[in-house]
Design an enzyme around this catalytic site. Structure first.
Site, mmCIF file in Angstrom:
data_model
loop_
_atom_site.group_PDB
_atom_site.id
_atom_site.type_symbol
_atom_site.label_atom_id
_atom_site.label_comp_id
_atom_site.label_asym_id
_atom_site.label_seq_id
_atom_site.Cartn_x
_atom_site.Cartn_y
_atom_site.Cartn_z
ATOM 1 N N SER A 45 23.333 -31.871 10.560
ATOM 2 C CA SER A 45 23.334 -30.452 10.177
ATOM 3 C C SER A 45 22.008 -30.117 9.524
ATOM 4 O O SER A 45 21.383 -30.985 8.899
ATOM 5 C CB SER A 45 24.446 -30.177 9.155
ATOM 6 O OG SER A 45 24.353 -28.847 8.668
ATOM 7 N N TYR A 56 29.506 -30.823 0.809
ATOM 8 C CA TYR A 56 29.299 -30.953 2.266
ATOM 9 C C TYR A 56 27.885 -31.434 2.571
ATOM 10 O O TYR A 56 27.688 -32.392 3.327
ATOM 11 C CB TYR A 56 29.557 -29.600 2.922
ATOM 12 C CG TYR A 56 29.213 -29.531 4.397
ATOM 13 C CD1 TYR A 56 30.079 -30.056 5.354
ATOM 14 C CD2 TYR A 56 28.028 -28.921 4.840
ATOM 15 C CE1 TYR A 56 29.766 -29.991 6.711
ATOM 16 C CE2 TYR A 56 27.712 -28.854 6.188
ATOM 17 C CZ TYR A 56 28.585 -29.383 7.120
ATOM 18 O OH TYR A 56 28.273 -29.317 8.466
#
Ligand SMILES: NC(=O)c1ccc[n+]([C@@H]2O[C@H](COP(=O)([O-])OP(=O)(O)OC[C@H]3O[C@@H](n4cnc5c(N)ncnc54)[C@H](O)[C@@H]3O)[C@@H](O)[C@H]2O)c1
Length: 252
Positions: free
Chosen positions: A140, A153
């Protein structure tokens, strides 16, 4: 266009979102796919659509080592081999640090980080035995450019980035390539819950959120022999989000 004829790919989190787009595209390009997920009904629906000669649904919670062993065994039974692993499964959570329950954080670590570790630990020895393979880790942009409210996260994705890079040198001599995709915003249940796309994308360089198939085409390239000399590559697929910062003086 990446040709995947003859390849067998195990894709985690493939019941919906980007994983499902990867499963569909991989089959279109000639691969057979193992749709591995905890959402069994969605996996079964997708496999019925793709055809049971091309796709297999397997229940896999990526945080459970025994389920990984069982998933590999099922894939081998069904298709005789596995030469591509797409570690795509992931979960998201956002909140201020002080409002993030530690159990929630620990589950993010278990799925986003330990889950990929277990996938590589299970598949790498097998791939080494068959002469090599391709591992594609869906990381990501959060791994290097975290948004606020995403400490839990983003830190799992940062760890995943280091984990992926550490595997490059270790697995390369066995013919196993390890590459990374950094999606930016993608219109899935994670990136646009309930189909709602935040208006901030109107300001992004490409002025829109990404579509799951736009990640899948890059994953297909990394899975295919077209990327045979790529290992340790990090491909940004974020529509320019992390690079194309708007000049604050432009309209001043
Ligand atoms: N959507 C985005 O904006 C975005 C941006 C950057 C990175 N990502 C990453 O892309 C990947 C795919 O996300 P998505 O956007 O398709 O989200 P999604 O929520 O639509 O899909 C995630 C899939 O992972 C599965 N999953 C969750 N926990 C699992 C577990 N323990 N074991 C097996 N499967 C599990 C879910 O059931 C689901 O099918 C994730 O790793 C995510 O972190 C997404």
């Amino acid at each position: 266009m990446a040709d995947l004829t003859g390849k067998v790919a195990l894709i985690t989190g493939a019941s919906r979102g980007q994983g499902a787009a990867e499963a569909r595209l991989f089959v279109e390009r000639g691969a057979r796919v193992v749709v591995a997920d905890v959402l069994d009904d969605d996996a079964a629906t997708l496999v019925a659509d793709l055809g049971t000669d091309r796709a297999l649904a397997v229940h896999l919670d990526v945080s459970d080592p025994d389920q990984w062993a069982a998933a590999l065994a099922s894939a081998q039974r069904a298709f005789g081999q596995v030469d591509v692993l797409v570690n795509n499964a992931g979960i998201y959570f956002q909140a201020p640090i002080e409002e993030t329950p530690v159990d929630r954080y620990r589950r993010l670590i278990e799925v986003n980080q330990v889950g990929v570790f277990l996938g590589m630990q299970t598949l790498a020895p097998y791939m080494a035995e068959i002469g090599g393979g391709s591992i594609v880790n869906i990381v990501s942009v959060s791994s290097f450019a975290p948004l606020d409210l995403t400490a839990a996260y983003a830190s799992t994705k940062s760890a995943l980035l280091a984990l992926s890079k550490a595997a490059v040198g270790e697995l390369g001599p066995h013919g196993i390539r390890v590459n990374m995709i950094h999606p930016g915003g993608v219109a899935t249940e994670m990136g646009a819950p309930g189909g709602v796309v935040p208006t901030a994308y109107d300001e992004a360089p490409l002025r829109r959120i990404g579509q799951p198939r736009e990640i899948a085409t890059v994953a297909a390239f990394l899975a295919s022999d077209d990327s045979s000399y790529c290992s340790g590559a990090e491909i940004l697929v974020d529509g320019g989000w992390t690079v194309g910062t708007r000049n604050p003086w432009r309209d001043a």
